[in-house]
Write an enzyme that holds these catalytic residues in place. Structure first.
Site, mmCIF file in Angstrom:
data_model
loop_
_atom_site.group_PDB
_atom_site.id
_atom_site.type_symbol
_atom_site.label_atom_id
_atom_site.label_comp_id
_atom_site.label_asym_id
_atom_site.label_seq_id
_atom_site.Cartn_x
_atom_site.Cartn_y
_atom_site.Cartn_z
ATOM 1 C CG HIS A 104 -6.572 -5.288 1.604
ATOM 2 N ND1 HIS A 104 -5.961 -6.112 2.521
ATOM 3 C CD2 HIS A 104 -7.750 -4.910 2.149
ATOM 4 C CE1 HIS A 104 -6.740 -6.234 3.584
ATOM 5 N NE2 HIS A 104 -7.828 -5.521 3.396
ATOM 6 C CG ASP A 109 -2.796 -8.362 0.633
ATOM 7 O OD1 ASP A 109 -2.102 -8.718 1.598
ATOM 8 O OD2 ASP A 109 -3.821 -7.644 0.758
ATOM 9 C CG HIS A 117 -1.964 -1.057 1.208
ATOM 10 N ND1 HIS A 117 -2.859 -1.232 0.179
ATOM 11 C CD2 HIS A 117 -2.243 -2.048 2.100
ATOM 12 C CE1 HIS A 117 -3.631 -2.279 0.433
ATOM 13 N NE2 HIS A 117 -3.283 -2.800 1.595
HETATM 14 N N1 Q9C Z 1 -12.385 -1.709 7.682
HETATM 15 C C1 Q9C Z 1 -2.495 -5.261 4.121
HETATM 16 O O1 Q9C Z 1 -3.125 -6.294 4.054
HETATM 17 N N2 Q9C Z 1 -7.656 -1.152 7.277
HETATM 18 N N3 Q9C Z 1 -3.047 -4.114 4.582
HETATM 19 C C2 Q9C Z 1 -8.852 -1.422 6.575
HETATM 20 C C3 Q9C Z 1 -11.208 -1.916 6.877
HETATM 21 C C4 Q9C Z 1 -6.429 -1.255 6.524
HETATM 22 C C5 Q9C Z 1 -4.422 -4.035 4.959
HETATM 23 C C6 Q9C Z 1 -10.026 -1.159 7.437
HETATM 24 C C7 Q9C Z 1 -6.169 -2.605 5.959
HETATM 25 C C8 Q9C Z 1 -4.791 -2.665 5.390
HETATM 26 C C9 Q9C Z 1 -1.042 -5.239 3.792
HETATM 27 ZN ZN ZN Z 2 -4.181 -7.157 2.585
#
Ligand code: Q9C
Ligand code: ZN
Length: 337
Positions: free
Chosen positions: A193, A191, A155
């Site tokens: 996301h 991943d 990210h």
């Molecule tokens: N309600 C990785 O998997 N928060 N990052 C999301 C959702 C951030 C995930 C909140 C999630 C980041 C590397």
């Molecule tokens: Zn993720």
């Protein structure tokens, strides 16, 4: 398979994060990496490739900010983790403000990456593990290596943090592989996301192909990137592939899309592959909504390996901590089968 990991990656341990509008305990815990390392048993400490390869991806201003932010936070009289609360929305001038609160906002796109005293140290060694894995493939006959990166990276953009990520481990590894002449290089992001940081970094770079399979950003974080029509820009047009999938996706649909992504990666001419691997696609993941099972990762690993590219696997997310090592090891066994 060689595994690279450094205990200094465990130092970064923020208290809490904003999840769906309320504070919860920080999900990206040091114990995630401990669970994986314990399951894999053998790992090597990374070498130190210094700042140069990091600065091939991230701006100097951003790196300076990351190294200094926590000291400035305490100088401002603050306690606990440094966290942004004001952001320069699109269209604002690129002001060079000195105030730590203004800088935190200017160098992040969300509140999910609190900084602690040792965050820089952990991010630095996380990226060195990814570089060490590339270096290892360059200098051995092995075709695959695993970088147990933590904190994760996908990210993080050239000049911003977010989503638990400070330095983009996969992007630094990919650009380093390209510069060492190991390419053509592709990044495959699996991943849960979307890997918005990696996409941004390579969006106008015709040298590195980026493909991502992820939860449809219409419903899921990071929302503002990862849509199917984002295909790259200028000379890199056609070298970005987004495959958004609906909630509750299971193996049959997932594997068909992985086959498609791999077809594109091979057709593009890739020789070297960086896999951003997240186990947050697992059915038991506490913050995600796909339905892959532990044994499914074996299948995915095997599919990737069957394309016979030199492959560095970089750890990204996965928050079902007690089974994280099992899921990673299932994936790595598939890759080696
Ligand atoms: N309600 C990785 O998997 N928060 N990052 C999301 C959702 C951030 C995930 C909140 C999630 C980041 C590397
Ligand atoms: Zn993720």
């Amino acid at each position: 398979m060689k595994v690279f990991f450094d205990e200094r990656q465990l130092l970064h341990a923020p208290d809490r994060e904003m999840h769906n509008g309320s504070w919860t305990s920080y999900q990206e815990t040091p114990s995630r990496a401990v669970n994986i390392a314990d399951r894999l048993k053998d790992y090597e400490r990374p070498g130190d490739f210094g700042l140069d390869p990091i600065l091939q991806v991230h701006t100097e201003k951003y790196v300076d900010f990351l190294r200094d932010a926590y000291a400035q936070w305490t100088e401002a009289g603050r306690e606990g983790d440094a966290i942004a609360y004001a952001f320069p929305i699109v269209g604002r001038r690129g002001l060079n403000l000195k105030r730590i609160d203004a800088k935190l906002g200017a160098f992040s796109f969300d509140t999910a990456t609190p900084l602690t005293e040792n965050s820089w140290t952990s991010a630095y060694w996380s990226v060195q593990t990814a570089l060490s894995a590339v270096h290892h493939l360059e200098h051995s006959s092995d075709t695959v290596a695993f970088a147990l990166c933590r904190p994760p990276g996908h990210h993080a953009g050239a000049d911003y943090m977010g989503g638990y990520c400070m330095l983009n481990n996969a992007a630094v590894a990919a650009r380093y592989a390209h510069m060492q002449g190991l390419g053509p290089v592709a990044v495959l992001d699996i991943d849960y996301h979307h890997g918005n940081g990696t996409q941004d970094i390579f969006y106008a770079d015709p040298n590195i192909y980026f493909a991502s399979i992820h939860a449809d950003p219409a419903n899921d974080y990071p929302f503002y990137w990862g849509h199917a029509d984002e295909a790259g820009k200028g000379p890199a047009s056609g070298s970005n592939l987004n495959i958004p999938l609906p909630r509750d996706t299971e193996l049959p649909v997932y594997r068909a899309k992985l086959e498609l992504a791999l077809d594109h990666i091979v057709e593009w001419g890739s020789r070297f592959l960086v896999v951003s691997f997240g186990a947050d696609t697992h059915i038991d993941d506490p913050i995600s909504h796909f339905r892959l099972r532990t044994e499914d990762y074996f299948t995915l690993g095997k599919m990737i390996a069957s394309r016979r590219l030199q492959t560095v696997i970089v750890m990204e997310g996965g928050y079902a901590t007690s089974i994280l090592g099992e899921n990673v090891s299932s994936f790595l066994e598939g890759v080696m089968s």
